[in-house]
Design an enzyme around this catalytic site. Structure first.
Site, PDB file in Angstrom:
ATOM      1  N   ARG A   1       1.184 -23.235 -45.952  1.00 43.01           N
ATOM      2  CA  ARG A   1       2.053 -22.044 -45.880  1.00 43.01           C
ATOM      3  C   ARG A   1       3.269 -22.294 -44.973  1.00 43.01           C
ATOM      4  O   ARG A   1       3.703 -21.401 -44.239  1.00 43.01           O
ATOM      5  CB  ARG A   1       1.296 -20.821 -45.350  1.00 43.01           C
ATOM      6  CG  ARG A   1       0.133 -20.390 -46.185  1.00 43.01           C
ATOM      7  CD  ARG A   1       0.572 -19.824 -47.529  1.00 43.01           C
ATOM      8  NE  ARG A   1      -0.504 -19.111 -48.170  1.00 43.01           N
ATOM      9  CZ  ARG A   1      -1.461 -19.685 -48.901  1.00 43.01           C
ATOM     10  NH1 ARG A   1      -1.456 -20.980 -49.097  1.00 43.01           N
ATOM     11  NH2 ARG A   1      -2.400 -18.942 -49.446  1.00 43.01           N
TER      12      ARG A   1
ATOM     13  N   SER B   1      -2.637 -12.017 -48.153  1.00 36.89           N
ATOM     14  CA  SER B   1      -3.346 -12.427 -46.930  1.00 36.89           C
ATOM     15  C   SER B   1      -2.451 -12.153 -45.726  1.00 36.89           C
ATOM     16  O   SER B   1      -1.312 -12.603 -45.693  1.00 36.89           O
ATOM     17  CB  SER B   1      -3.634 -13.922 -46.948  1.00 36.89           C
ATOM     18  OG  SER B   1      -4.489 -14.241 -48.004  1.00 36.89           O
TER      19      SER B   1
ATOM     20  N   GLU C   1       0.048 -14.650 -41.230  1.00 34.70           N
ATOM     21  CA  GLU C   1       0.701 -15.429 -42.273  1.00 34.70           C
ATOM     22  C   GLU C   1       1.962 -14.679 -42.701  1.00 34.70           C
ATOM     23  O   GLU C   1       2.971 -15.268 -43.069  1.00 34.70           O
ATOM     24  CB  GLU C   1      -0.249 -15.573 -43.477  1.00 34.70           C
ATOM     25  CG  GLU C   1       0.225 -16.612 -44.467  1.00 34.70           C
ATOM     26  CD  GLU C   1       0.058 -16.202 -45.906  1.00 34.70           C
ATOM     27  OE1 GLU C   1       0.698 -16.824 -46.749  1.00 34.70           O
ATOM     28  OE2 GLU C   1      -0.685 -15.251 -46.198  1.00 34.70           O
TER      29      GLU C   1
HETATM   30  N1  EPU Z   1     -15.151 -14.121 -46.934  1.00 33.60           N
HETATM   31  C1  EPU Z   1     -16.021 -13.298 -46.229  1.00 33.60           C
HETATM   32  N2  EPU Z   1     -15.985 -11.963 -46.493  1.00 33.60           N
HETATM   33  C2  EPU Z   1     -15.189 -11.424 -47.442  1.00 33.60           C
HETATM   34  C3  EPU Z   1     -14.302 -12.261 -48.170  1.00 33.60           C
HETATM   35  C4  EPU Z   1     -14.309 -13.623 -47.889  1.00 33.60           C
HETATM   36  O1  EPU Z   1     -16.782 -13.749 -45.398  1.00 33.60           O
HETATM   37  O2  EPU Z   1     -15.229 -10.208 -47.628  1.00 33.60           O
HETATM   38  C5  EPU Z   1     -15.171 -15.566 -46.656  1.00 33.60           C
HETATM   39  C6  EPU Z   1     -16.067 -16.276 -47.648  1.00 33.60           C
HETATM   40  O3  EPU Z   1     -16.794 -17.272 -46.962  1.00 33.60           O
HETATM   41  C7  EPU Z   1     -15.078 -16.930 -48.573  1.00 33.60           C
HETATM   42  C8  EPU Z   1     -13.956 -17.241 -47.626  1.00 33.60           C
HETATM   43  O4  EPU Z   1     -13.888 -16.117 -46.745  1.00 33.60           O
HETATM   44  O5  EPU Z   1     -15.617 -18.073 -49.161  1.00 33.60           O
HETATM   45  C9  EPU Z   1     -12.629 -17.524 -48.273  1.00 33.60           C
HETATM   46  O6  EPU Z   1     -12.271 -16.449 -49.101  1.00 33.60           O
HETATM   47  P1  EPU Z   1     -11.313 -16.696 -50.362  1.00 33.60           P
HETATM   48  O7  EPU Z   1     -11.786 -17.830 -51.171  1.00 33.60           O
HETATM   49  O8  EPU Z   1     -11.102 -15.397 -51.010  1.00 33.60           O
HETATM   50  O9  EPU Z   1      -9.961 -17.215 -49.770  1.00 33.60           O
HETATM   51  P2  EPU Z   1      -9.174 -16.947 -48.409  1.00 33.60           P
HETATM   52  O10 EPU Z   1      -9.299 -18.179 -47.608  1.00 33.60           O
HETATM   53  O11 EPU Z   1      -9.595 -15.667 -47.798  1.00 33.60           O
HETATM   54  C10 EPU Z   1      -6.990 -17.973 -49.424  1.00 33.60           C
HETATM   55  C11 EPU Z   1      -5.536 -17.648 -49.454  1.00 33.60           C
HETATM   56  C12 EPU Z   1      -5.255 -16.600 -50.536  1.00 33.60           C
HETATM   57  C13 EPU Z   1      -5.725 -17.139 -51.878  1.00 33.60           C
HETATM   58  C14 EPU Z   1      -7.234 -17.441 -51.768  1.00 33.60           C
HETATM   59  C15 EPU Z   1      -7.796 -18.033 -53.038  1.00 33.60           C
HETATM   60  C16 EPU Z   1      -4.696 -17.917 -47.183  1.00 33.60           C
HETATM   61  C17 EPU Z   1      -4.213 -17.241 -45.956  1.00 33.60           C
HETATM   62  N3  EPU Z   1      -5.097 -17.117 -48.165  1.00 33.60           N
HETATM   63  O12 EPU Z   1      -7.669 -16.804 -48.965  1.00 33.60           O
HETATM   64  O13 EPU Z   1      -3.857 -16.416 -50.602  1.00 33.60           O
HETATM   65  O14 EPU Z   1      -5.506 -16.204 -52.921  1.00 33.60           O
HETATM   66  O15 EPU Z   1      -7.431 -18.399 -50.695  1.00 33.60           O
HETATM   67  O16 EPU Z   1      -7.350 -19.330 -53.171  1.00 33.60           O
HETATM   68  O17 EPU Z   1      -4.692 -19.149 -47.244  1.00 33.60           O
HETATM   69  C18 EPU Z   1      -2.072 -15.081 -49.796  1.00 33.60           C
HETATM   70  O18 EPU Z   1      -1.685 -16.093 -49.210  1.00 33.60           O
HETATM   71  O19 EPU Z   1      -1.442 -13.991 -49.746  1.00 33.60           O
HETATM   72  C19 EPU Z   1      -3.307 -15.140 -50.551  1.00 33.60           C
HETATM   73  C20 EPU Z   1      -3.852 -14.074 -51.116  1.00 33.60           C
END
Ligand code: EPU
Length: 339
Positions: free
Chosen positions: A162, A238, A335
């Site tokens: 990012r 995010s 972010e």
């Molecule tokens: N999780 C929880 N509780 C929840 C939701 C998630 O514990 O309610 C944990 C789980 O372990 C899950 C982990 O968080 O495996 C990661 O969640 P997720 O795969 O949804 O991805 P993220 O790391 O939260 C990132 C990007 C998103 C992108 C998703 C999918 C960043 C800051 N965010 O989120 O990007 O859509 O991966 O690839 O890197 C954005 O940047 O605006 C965005 C939405």
């Protein structure tokens, strides 16, 4: 060229903060941008895309520039490698849809990310195991200091998670178009958690007959399950970055939480999902004035009432940062860009 003083930015930030800027300038061609008399504009001058990754913290005293340069050109010579040159003002997902329709591989995992092409290249947006830098061949910018057009190769853009050199250049470079490199070669990326399931596949299955459009549709289903519909609820996706901690810091966290989800990254560091930490602290659904933590994905803060004020969002942000710091010793970084 559109030029409006004392302009309401509600429609130009997806968080829907009701703030104003002293001047709003929208250019339809790069020539219009080059001819703009920067010295006469109220300062500071910022360039925004769809405003999908920013939080206006108050009325903006300067000029907001917006690109309405919207073209998509295909450079397809019948080889595996294909190029699409896309104006900065094109909606990013419109480009992704066109690439998938072609059908070209490379952009499909980035389906439905809000925002415009220029901002995508500044922010190095990413999702489902892809980052936009993976498909960027070059970026064309207007250098507001030298007052000339420059073309940068992907390797010159300083891309990180990012992050890019554009973010550190204090508005010097305005992205006017992006050259994407895609491929005809069969290359679905299915390893990010949830994608195979969304495609109805088994854990290690990689069929040889998928189309980019099928992967796009799976990604769209996944996003719709977890993220608020931008048409209904204001948010900036995010809100925090996923923190990267040292092996020692991770070990300390894992002592208290043996099931902490994590990903090993370069240099032996460990990425821990911020969503998990926020969830562990019990912030899901927490609210502050009109702002709230989204129930289905606590990394997302939303304008729940539609009337949230910037100070509501900031107070909620600070509560989360403090809570996570107290429990895990990790300081979350936003972010979303604060303006
Ligand atoms: N999780 C929880 N509780 C929840 C939701 C998630 O514990 O309610 C944990 C789980 O372990 C899950 C982990 O968080 O495996 C990661 O969640 P997720 O795969 O949804 O991805 P993220 O790391 O939260 C990132 C990007 C998103 C992108 C998703 C999918 C960043 C800051 N965010 O989120 O990007 O859509 O991966 O690839 O890197 C954005 O940047 O605006 C965005 C939405």
């Amino acid at each position: 060229m559109k030029r409006i003083e004392n302009y309401d930015l509600s429609a130009h930030n997806t968080f829907r903060m009701k703030v104003k800027c002293a001047l709003f300038v929208e250019y339809e061609t790069v020539k219009e941008l080059e001819e703009l008399d920067f010295d006469s504009l109220p300062k500071p001058v910022i360039c925004i895309g769809a405003g999908s990754n920013l939080l206006f913290t108050k009325d903006f005293p300067g000029t907001v520039l917006h690109s309405a340069v919207k073209y998509i050109k295909y450079v397809d010579m019948g080889l595996d490698e294909v190029f699409m040159a896309v104006g900065a003002g094109v909606t990013f997902d419109e480009f992704v849809a066109k690439a998938c329709e072609a059908p070209y591989w490379g952009a499909e995992n980035l389906s439905l990310i809000p925002g415009e092409v220029g901002a995508a290249a500044v922010q190095n947006i990413g999702a489902y195991g892809s980052e936009v830098k993976d498909i960027i061949a070059g970026v064309v910018c207007y250098d507001t200091v030298e007052r000339k057009k420059i073309t940068l190769k992907c390797a010159q853009c300083g891309y990180g998670y990012r992050d890019s050199m554009f973010k550190h250049a204090q508005g010097r470079y305005i992205v006017t178009s992006v050259l994407f490199q895609l491929t005809r070669k069969y290359s679905p990326k299915l390893d990010y958690k949830g994608i195979r399931t969304a495609l109805g596949l088994g854990a290690d299955e990689t069929p040889q007959n998928l189309s980019p459009m099928q992967v796009r549709e799976a990604v769209i289903r996944l996003r719709n399950e977890k993220l608020p519909d931008p048409a209904e609820t204001g948010s900036a996706g995010s809100f925090f970055k996923n923190p990267v901690v040292s092996a020692a810091q991770f070990a300390a966290i894992a002592q208290g939480y043996s099931s902490v989800p994590h990903f090993i990254v370069e240099g032996g560091f460990v990425k821990v999902p911020a969503a998990w930490m926020i969830d562990q602290c019990g912030f899901k659904g927490a609210s502050q004035g009109g702002a709230a933590v989204y129930e289905k994905q606590p990394l997302v803060l939303v304008n729940a009432s539609g009337e949230a004020l910037p100070e509501d969002v900031i107070a909620l942000e600070n509560r989360i940062i403090e809570g996570v710091k107290q429990r895990f010793g990790v300081e979350l970084q936003p972010e979303v860009e604060h303006i």
